[in-house]
Design a protein around this motif. Structure first.
Motif, PDB file in Angstrom:
ATOM      1  N   LYS A 164      -8.035   3.011   1.865  1.00 51.96           N
ATOM      2  CA  LYS A 164      -7.974   1.680   2.494  1.00 51.96           C
ATOM      3  C   LYS A 164      -9.384   1.114   2.677  1.00 51.96           C
ATOM      4  CE  LYS A 164      -4.867  -0.303   3.743  1.00 51.96           C
ATOM      5  NZ  LYS A 164      -4.001  -1.296   3.044  1.00 51.96           N
ATOM      6  N   ALA A 187       0.863  -1.192   0.000  1.00 51.24           N
ATOM      7  CA  ALA A 187       0.000   0.000   0.000  1.00 51.24           C
ATOM      8  C   ALA A 187       0.891   1.231   0.000  1.00 51.24           C
ATOM      9  CB  ALA A 187      -0.893   0.020   1.246  1.00 51.24           C
ATOM     10  N   TYR A 222      -6.359  -9.296   3.261  1.00 52.86           N
ATOM     11  CA  TYR A 222      -6.139  -7.873   2.975  1.00 52.86           C
ATOM     12  C   TYR A 222      -5.833  -7.152   4.284  1.00 52.86           C
ATOM     13  CZ  TYR A 222      -7.397  -2.991   1.885  1.00 52.86           C
ATOM     14  OH  TYR A 222      -7.398  -1.626   1.752  1.00 52.86           O
ATOM     15  N   CYS A 271      -0.398  10.437   0.737  1.00 51.04           N
ATOM     16  CA  CYS A 271      -1.705  10.082   0.160  1.00 51.04           C
ATOM     17  C   CYS A 271      -2.566  11.337  -0.010  1.00 51.04           C
ATOM     18  CB  CYS A 271      -2.437   9.084   1.060  1.00 51.04           C
ATOM     19  SG  CYS A 271      -1.761   7.423   1.010  1.00 51.04           S
ATOM     20  N   TYR A 324      -5.849   8.636   2.933  1.00 54.02           N
ATOM     21  CA  TYR A 324      -5.296   7.287   3.146  1.00 54.02           C
ATOM     22  C   TYR A 324      -6.390   6.362   3.676  1.00 54.02           C
ATOM     23  CZ  TYR A 324      -2.838   3.522   5.623  1.00 54.02           C
ATOM     24  OH  TYR A 324      -2.451   2.301   6.101  1.00 54.02           O
ATOM     25  N   GLY A 344     -10.562  -0.112  -0.556  1.00 57.36           N
ATOM     26  CA  GLY A 344      -9.895  -1.406  -0.762  1.00 57.36           C
ATOM     27  C   GLY A 344     -10.686  -2.528  -0.100  1.00 57.36           C
ATOM     28  N   THR A 403       1.559   3.830   2.234  1.00 62.05           N
ATOM     29  CA  THR A 403       1.232   3.928   3.661  1.00 62.05           C
ATOM     30  C   THR A 403       1.558   5.303   4.249  1.00 62.05           C
ATOM     31  OG1 THR A 403       3.391   2.994   4.207  1.00 62.05           O
ATOM     32  CG2 THR A 403       1.548   1.457   4.097  1.00 62.05           C
ATOM     33  N   THR A 457      -5.706  -2.885  -5.068  1.00 63.81           N
ATOM     34  CA  THR A 457      -6.442  -3.915  -4.331  1.00 63.81           C
ATOM     35  C   THR A 457      -7.465  -4.586  -5.239  1.00 63.81           C
ATOM     36  OG1 THR A 457      -6.062  -2.699  -2.298  1.00 63.81           O
ATOM     37  CG2 THR A 457      -7.821  -4.339  -2.244  1.00 63.81           C
ATOM     38  N   THR A 471      -2.672   2.985  -6.173  1.00 66.01           N
ATOM     39  CA  THR A 471      -1.984   1.942  -5.388  1.00 66.01           C
ATOM     40  C   THR A 471      -2.973   1.221  -4.479  1.00 66.01           C
ATOM     41  OG1 THR A 471      -0.053   3.404  -5.358  1.00 66.01           O
ATOM     42  CG2 THR A 471      -0.006   1.505  -3.870  1.00 66.01           C
ATOM     43  N   ASN A 472      -3.744   1.986  -3.727  1.00 69.36           N
ATOM     44  CA  ASN A 472      -4.534   1.374  -2.644  1.00 69.36           C
ATOM     45  C   ASN A 472      -5.908   0.868  -3.089  1.00 69.36           C
ATOM     46  OD1 ASN A 472      -2.338   2.176  -1.195  1.00 69.36           O
ATOM     47  ND2 ASN A 472      -3.378   3.696   0.053  1.00 69.36           N
ATOM     48  N   SER A 503      -5.822  -4.079   6.438  1.00 70.08           N
ATOM     49  CA  SER A 503      -6.452  -2.768   6.489  1.00 70.08           C
ATOM     50  C   SER A 503      -6.014  -2.037   7.766  1.00 70.08           C
ATOM     51  CB  SER A 503      -7.972  -2.912   6.393  1.00 70.08           C
ATOM     52  OG  SER A 503      -8.567  -1.644   6.221  1.00 70.08           O
TER      53      SER A 503
END
Ligand code: NAP
Length: 300
Positions: free
Chosen positions: A137, A69, A107, A76, A133, A140, A71, A91, A86-87, A109
């Motif tokens: 997530k 991710a 996954y 983000c 962010y 995702g 992170t 996913t 990416t996230n 999270s």
């Protein structure tokens, strides 16, 4: 059993690759820019459907742990396109391929899907992210739920560990490094979470793979603690100077992204289900100390 780990050079992925390799799993270590130390390396960009397809073709995984991710919470907020690709897209690509290969998808999270106004969140509490962010997530999680039959969503909180990973330090190491050098650090008193030792999380994930545990779980540390008290506890555990830790309010720190005040996680569901229980802060820090003392590590 063949396991594909994405983000295997990262703080969680590297520990998981280490533990699962030692247990005889065939590990395929998906990495983006930092080459992993364990497993069979596969260069992988999760945001590219083609790259994901290729990684699955090579590894033919029965289990996929999606730990990759973006992170960096402030990054983000600044580069939303990269964060989304990416996230969220990443996913989605991993979820689609996992379903195609009939694999169990785990996954990873985060507590940052929650608003942070009440703390001790349970799995069924309403997510309401306050930064980008957290939003990516959460999206995702939604991709995983809608595309995959066999999944585990494991929510963690402030992951820390004994070694730098992906070319960066982590919250615990940053504190130890600075206190060792005799430098003052400012740590916020008004943010609470459930800090999670990477080894403990990796052990719980390993158990989930063995026992095929599915659903949504808070796999985090068992202690709700402020960042400041975490730093103090760490100083105690490592016999370092507590007086170098300066308490500050989060209003005094200029972050780009907003942070939840109290995103601590209730881990009672995991405590009931897992044999490897979430660790309380004292036990987790003792384990961290053993790990650091047991290594000729770069920081101590
Ligand atoms: N760290 C925390 O405090 C925390 C708390 C709660 C939940 N989580 C979640 O836990 C998971 C693991 O976190 P972590 O701390 O281990 O993260 P990390 O150390 O920052 O590692 C993230 C990994 O993602 C990889 N990555 C980034 N972009 C990629 C891309 N496009 N394709 C493939 N790989 C890519 C990175 O690869 P390179 O290094 O090669 O670039 C890196 O290995 C993440 O999903 C995170 O959201 C983390």
């Amino acid at each position: 059993m063949s396991v594909l780990i994405t983000g295997s050079g990262g703080l969680l992925g590297s520990k998981l690759a280490e533990i699962l390799s030692e247990r005889g799993y065939i590990i395929y270590s998906g990495y983006y820019s930092n080459k992993p130390l364990r497993g069979i390396p596969i260069n992988l960009d999760v945001s590219s459907e083609e790259s994901v397809r290729e990684a699955f073709k090579i590894s033919r995984p029965e289990v996929v742990v999606h730990a990759a991710a973006l992170t960096n919470v402030d990054k983000c907020e600044i580069d939303k396109e990269l964060a989304w690709n990416t996230n969220v897209v990443g996913t989605r690509n991993i979820a689609k391929a996992s379903e195609e290969y009939n694999a169990l998808l785990i996954y990873i999270s985060t507590d940052y899907i929650f608003k942070g106004d009440k703390g001790m969140y349970k799995e069924e509490d309403k997510p309401e992210p306050i930064n980008y962010y957290g939003l990516t997530k959460l999206k995702g999680e939604e991709e995983v739920k809608s595309l995959v039959s066999n999944y585990l969503i494991a929510r963690a909180s402030v992951i820390y560990g004994a070694m730098p990973a992906s070319g960066k330090t982590n919250f615990a190491l940053w504190i130890i490094e600075n206190l060792k050098r005799g430098e003052k650090i400012k740590v916020v008193v008004d943010q609470w979470n459930s800090p999670t030792l990477n080894t403990s999380l990796a052990e719980m994930i390993s158990e989930a793979i063995e026992r095929k545990i599915t659903g949504t779980y808070h796999l985090a540390g068992a202690t709700r603690i402020s960042r400041y008290d975490f730093a103090k506890q760490l100083a105690k555990t490592f016999d370092l100077r507590e007086d170098l830790i300066m308490p500050v309010s989060s209003d005094e720190i200029s972050w780009t992204a907003r942070r939840p005040k109290d995103s601590s996680l209730d881990v009672s569901k995991a405590l009931k289900t897992f044999h490897n229980k979430p660790l309380n802060i004292k036990d987790a820090m003792e384990k961290l100390r053993e790990e650091i003392d047991g290594k000729a590590g770069p920081i101590l």
